[in-house]
Structures are given as structure tokens and as C-alpha cells.
Design a protein around this motif. Structure first.
Motif, PDB file in Angstrom:
ATOM      1  N   ALA A   1       0.831  -1.208   0.000  1.00  0.00           N
ATOM      2  CA  ALA A   1       0.000   0.000   0.000  1.00  0.00           C
ATOM      3  C   ALA A   1       0.864   1.256   0.000  1.00  0.00           C
ATOM      4  CB  ALA A   1      -0.940  -0.027   1.201  1.00  0.00           C
ATOM      5  N   ILE A   2       1.933   1.237   0.806  1.00  0.00           N
ATOM      6  CA  ILE A   2       2.832   2.400   0.844  1.00  0.00           C
ATOM      7  C   ILE A   2       3.456   2.635  -0.534  1.00  0.00           C
ATOM      8  CG2 ILE A   2       4.978   3.270   1.838  1.00  0.00           C
ATOM      9  CD1 ILE A   2       4.221   1.808   4.423  1.00  0.00           C
TER      10      ILE A   2
ATOM     11  N   VAL B   1       0.913   4.195  -2.869  1.00  0.00           N
ATOM     12  CA  VAL B   1       0.678   5.611  -2.574  1.00  0.00           C
ATOM     13  C   VAL B   1       1.830   6.458  -3.111  1.00  0.00           C
ATOM     14  CG1 VAL B   1       0.500   7.301  -0.711  1.00  0.00           C
ATOM     15  CG2 VAL B   1      -0.780   5.166  -0.579  1.00  0.00           C
TER      16      VAL B   1
ATOM     17  N   VAL C   1       1.420   6.732  -6.858  1.00  0.00           N
ATOM     18  CA  VAL C   1       0.333   7.623  -7.263  1.00  0.00           C
ATOM     19  C   VAL C   1       0.707   9.078  -7.046  1.00  0.00           C
ATOM     20  CG1 VAL C   1      -2.029   8.317  -6.710  1.00  0.00           C
ATOM     21  CG2 VAL C   1      -1.464   5.894  -6.897  1.00  0.00           C
ATOM     22  N   VAL C   2       1.411   9.370  -5.938  1.00  0.00           N
ATOM     23  CA  VAL C   2       1.788  10.746  -5.657  1.00  0.00           C
ATOM     24  C   VAL C   2       2.853  11.256  -6.626  1.00  0.00           C
ATOM     25  CG1 VAL C   2       2.888  12.251  -3.942  1.00  0.00           C
ATOM     26  CG2 VAL C   2       1.138  10.607  -3.237  1.00  0.00           C
TER      27      VAL C   2
END
Length: 507
Positions: free
Chosen positions: A493-494, A497, A500-501
């Protein structure tokens, strides 16, 4: 079906029994896979679209508009040639660090795979390039791919314009060679034609021209004869007027004397002859006798006894009659000349059929050679004009619809999909290793498998009974396993993220 279900249940039991091994393998595979995904360089894509005006308005007005699609096809085929790709590499950062020819060939091969020139519509073309060098940053890769497309655009323009000029120059040179050959042939045909015409002047232009000349001569002869008949009729009328007009104007008693009577009789006699009466006609005989009598009377009177003035109308009629007589003589001479010409042309048609055929052949060959020579001259002038159009209006042939820009996002790799795929691969690898290790051990997960393996009936199975301390330890280990599995998902998940960022910016 029950056996398949039993095997599946046994496999799941074996994996769950050795779940820590499966989790460890999954952690190892995922960490290695995610590291590999992180090391893959981002690939950036830049695209340009150009509109090529193959139907040039000025060329159409000049009547030299050709099919520009052939030129565009030629440029598309040569744009991705090794020579042009080498120009792109040496003019951009793609050529940095390349010193050997083998490395340059490899770079050309890779660039050929990453560059595409496609036709979206009839006149709309797109040039697309992809670049992702591991030794460059994302920002440098983005700028580099834009420069690659821009260089390809420059080569596209140069190839089209220089190709047009080269083709036009070559075509003009070929036409000049052909014109030189046709000129020699035309001069030889002209010499044969002049020599033949000097020997047979009546057969100039061949039998077809001879027939045309005969028809023209006959038409002109008919017109001349009609004019001659009209002129003779006009002369007869004027002669009649001359006969009825007195030469002098008498005054006093002389106006009714013998001289006036003589003039009147002479006028009547001329009128009768103008009407076509012969000398044996009674009226003509009677009038002639009267003229003779009056002539003797006038002679006996003497010239000194008569006074009068010349008649101006009579003088004018005499001048007009002389003019009509001259016209008749000219028309008669013209008729004789036309009759002679017709006789000569008819003799040529009848007596020289072979010569007439030769005249046809010479005339036909000369006309064909002259037509071809004039057509080649016209084509050469059109090509020269087209060359001027290419030089002066080539800037209007290309319209850059979408210029190449620096991309803001990479097009490859799809890291989100790769990260998820690595997780799935890690879980599968853990399950596979655990199941394989279970197969290597001589234990049985169910009593049914034990019966099949030994061939002996199983009387019963003893259940596992745990104490409170053992159940607490098992619960603690289960929590630890769940935490380790959740940590694996949390790491994923990290990473998602972070991807995506950072996907919307260039480092």
C-alpha cells in the motif's frame, strides 16, 4: 469430484500447517520483485502531428499539381533509415557515451523500435518516439524524447524539400537529353521534307493536303466564275447606258438637228444589240439604215456648223466601263490560272500514287516528331516552374498541427500493475514452495490419504487436544502471522501511494 476436493483440502492443510514458510518466501519474492520494479527506468513518449498539403493550390493553378502522396510515401520510408536515425542519435543525448560502431548500431536498432511514423488520415501524419535511459533522470528523459521528435520533424522537412528538388533536377536533366535526341530527329525529318517538297511541290503535305488543295481550288474557281458572270452582266448594263447617253450637250435648234438624231439612233442600235438581237433582226437592220442616213447628213453639214459642250455623264460612264472591262480581264486570268492548277493537281493525284504515299509518310513522321518535341518542351517548362514553386512555397506545404512537447507523465512501466503482480507472484511462490516441501515429507494430512498410500483400512483418528497454555501460544502465533501478512500488504500500500503521488511530476 470428491477426490479432487479431498486433494484440494489436503493441499490447503499442508500450506496452512507450514504457513510461516509460505509467508517468508512471499516476503522474499515481493521484496526482490519490488526492488526490480523500482529499478526499471521510466519511459517517456512524445508525439507530433503534421498536416502535409499534397494538393498545393499554386501548383494546381499552374497546372503542375502531381500526386504528392508518392513523395510522402518516399519520405516515410527513408525517415526511419539507419542514416537518419544516426543523425538523431548524434544530435541528441542518445549518442552520449557511444564510441564504438557496434554500440552505435545497437542504439540505432533500439531507436528504430521506439520510433513510429504513422498515417492517421490522408494528409495527417504522426511521429511518435519513446525514450527511457537508465543513466538519465526523469526530467532529462522527458526533454530528450521531445528533442528526438523535433529532430525527426527537421529531417522530414529536409527529406521532402531536398527530395523534390533532386527529383525535379533529375527529371529536367532527363528531359534535356530526350530533347537533344528529338531535336536531331526533327532536323533530319525537316531536311527530308524540304527535299521532297522541292522535288514535288504539288504534294506538299501528302495526299490529304493535296485533296484539300484540290477542293479549295475548285471552290475558288466556282467563286471566280460567279464573279466573272456578275462582272460581264454589269459591263453589258454600263455599255447600254453609254449607248443611250449623248457625247455632247447641244444648244438651240441644233438640239433637234441631224446630229442629235444621229446620237439617238446610235443609242437605240446599241440598246438593241445589248438585248442580244443579231444583225439580221429587222429592228437592227432598220436602225442601222437610219444611222447610216443620219451619219451622211451630219457629214454633209460639217463640223463647224454645230456647237455644243461635252457631256460629263458620258465621260463618267466610259471610265466605269473601262474599269469593268479591266475587272473582267483579271477574273478571266484568275480563272485560267485556277483551271491550270486544278489540272496539275489532278495529274499529280492520278499519275503519282506512290509519291503521294511517300508524301503522306514524310508528313506524318514530321508531325509526330514535332508534336513530341513540343510536348517535351512544355513538360520541361512545367518542371522548372514546379521547382520554383517548391523553392518559394515549400513553407506552406507543412502545417504542424501538434508540436512535440515535454511529457509530464511516463507511459511505461505501469508500476501499479507491476507491484500488484509481484504481490500475487510472491504469494503464489510461497504457496508453491510450501506445497512442494509437504510433498517431500512422509506425512498424511487425512486418513483417506493414509488408506490409499498403505492399502490398509484406518480404524480411527485421534484428535489433537491442547491445553490452555498451548492454545494461548497458538493464538499468539496466529496473531503474529496475521501481523506479518498485514505488514506485507501494508508495504504494498505504501509503494502504491508513493507511485500515485509521484506519477504526476517529473523529478
Amino acid at each position: 469430484m470428491s477426490e479432487v476436493f479431498e486433494e484440494l483440502r489436503a493441499a490447503l492443510h499442508s500450506i496452512w500447517h507450514r504457513r510461516w514458510l509460505a509467508l517468508g518466501v512471499a516476503w522474499g519474492v515481493c521484496l526482490a520483485g519490488w526492488l526490480i520494479v523500482a529499478l526499471i527506468p521510466n519511459t517517456y513518449e512524445s508525439k507530433a502531428r503534421i498536416y502535409v498539403d499534397v494538393d498545393d493550390v499554386l501548383s494546381e493553378q499552374l497546372g503542375i499539381a502531381g500526386d504528392g502522396r508518392e513523395e510522402i510515401t518516399r519520405v516515410r520510408q527513408t525517415l526511419l533509415s539507419s542514416i537518419n536515425l544516426e543523425k538523431v542519435i548524434t544530435a541528441t543525448k542518445l549518442g552520449e557515451g557511444i564510441s564504438e560502431r557496434g554500440d552505435l548500431d545497437n542504439a540505432i536498432a533500439r531507436l528504430a523500435e521506439d520510433v513510429k511514423v504513422e498515417s492517421e488520415e490522408d494528409n495527417l501524419f504522426s511521429i511518435t518516439a519513446k525514450v527511457g535511459k537508465s543513466d538519465l533522470s526523469d526530467a532529462e528523459n522527458a526533454v530528450l524524447v521531445r528533442n528526438v521528435v523535433q529532430k525527426l520533424l527537421d529531417i522530414f522537412r529536409e527529406e521532402h524539400i531536398s527530395g523534390n528538388r533532386a527529383e525535379i533536377s533529375g527529371a529536367i536533366a532527363d528531359l534535356n537529353d530526350q530533347l537533344g535526341e528529338r531535336k536531331l530527329e526533327l532536323e533530319a525529318a525537316e531536311e527530308r521534307r524540304l527535299s521532297f517538297e522541292a522535288q514535288y511541290p504539288d504534294l506538299i503535305g501528302g495526299s490529304n493536303a493535296l485533296t484539300t488543295r484540290v477542293q479549295q481550288a475548285r471552290t475558288e474557281l466556282r467563286d471566280t466564275e460567279a464573279d466573272l458572270a456578275a462582272a460581264q452582266s454589269a459591263l453589258a448594263a454600263i455599255s447600254s447606258q453609254v449607248a443611250s447617253t449623248p457625247r455632247v450637250l447641244m444648244g438651240g435648234a441644233d438640239a433637234v438637228g441631224p446630229r442629235a438624231a444621229l446620237l439617238q439612233a446610235q443609242a437605240q442600235l446599241a440598246e438593241l444589240r445589248a438585248r442580244g438581237l443579231t444583225e439580221q433582226h429587222p429592228d437592227v437592220i432598220s436602225t442601222s439604215r437610219q444611222v447610216d442616213i443620219l451619219t451622211r447628213q451630219v457629214a454633209s453639214i460639217g463640223p463647224g456648223q454645230v456647237s455644243g459642250t461635252p457631256n460629263p455623264a458620258y465621260s463618267s460612264l466610259l471610265a466605269l466601263r473601262a474599269d469593268r472591262q479591266a475587272s473582267i480581264e483579271a477574273l478571266q486570268a484568275r480563272r485560267a490560272a485556277l483551271q491550270s492548277q486544278l489540272a496539275s493537281l489532278a495529274a499529280s493525284q492520278a499519275s503519282e500514287p506512290a509519291v503521294a504515299a511517300e508524301a503522306n509518310r514524310i508528313s506524318r513522321d514530321y508531325d509526330v516528331l514535332r508534336s513530341n518535341y513540343e510536348r517535351l518542351l512544355e513538360d520541361r517548362e512545367k518542371l522548372r516552374t514546379r521547382g520554383d514553386v517548391v523553392d518559394e512555397t515549400s513553407q506552406y506545404k507543412f502545417d504542424l498541427v501538434d508540436p512535440p512537447v515535454v511529457p509530464q507523465q511516463p507511459v511505461a512501466p505501469n508500476r501499479i500493475l507491476l507491484l500488484l503482480a509481484v504481490l500475487v507472484l510472491g504469494c503464489g511462490a510461497g504457496a508453491g514452495v510450501t506445497y512442494a516441501s509437504a510433498q517431500l515429507r512422509s506425512t498424511f494430512a487425512t486418513s483417506q490419504r493414509l488408506e490409499r498410500a498403505t492399502g490398509l483400512p484406518v480404524i480411527g483418528a485421534i484428535s489433537l487436544t491442547l491445553s490452555d497454555a498451548a492454545r494461548a501460544a497458538r493464538r499468539r502465533r496466529s496473531n503474529q502471522f496475521a501481523g506479518a501478512a498485514a505488514a506485507l500488504v501494508g508495504v504494498l500500500a505504501i509503494l502504491l501511494v508513493i507511485e500515485v503521488v509521484s506519477v504526476g511530476t517529473i523529478a
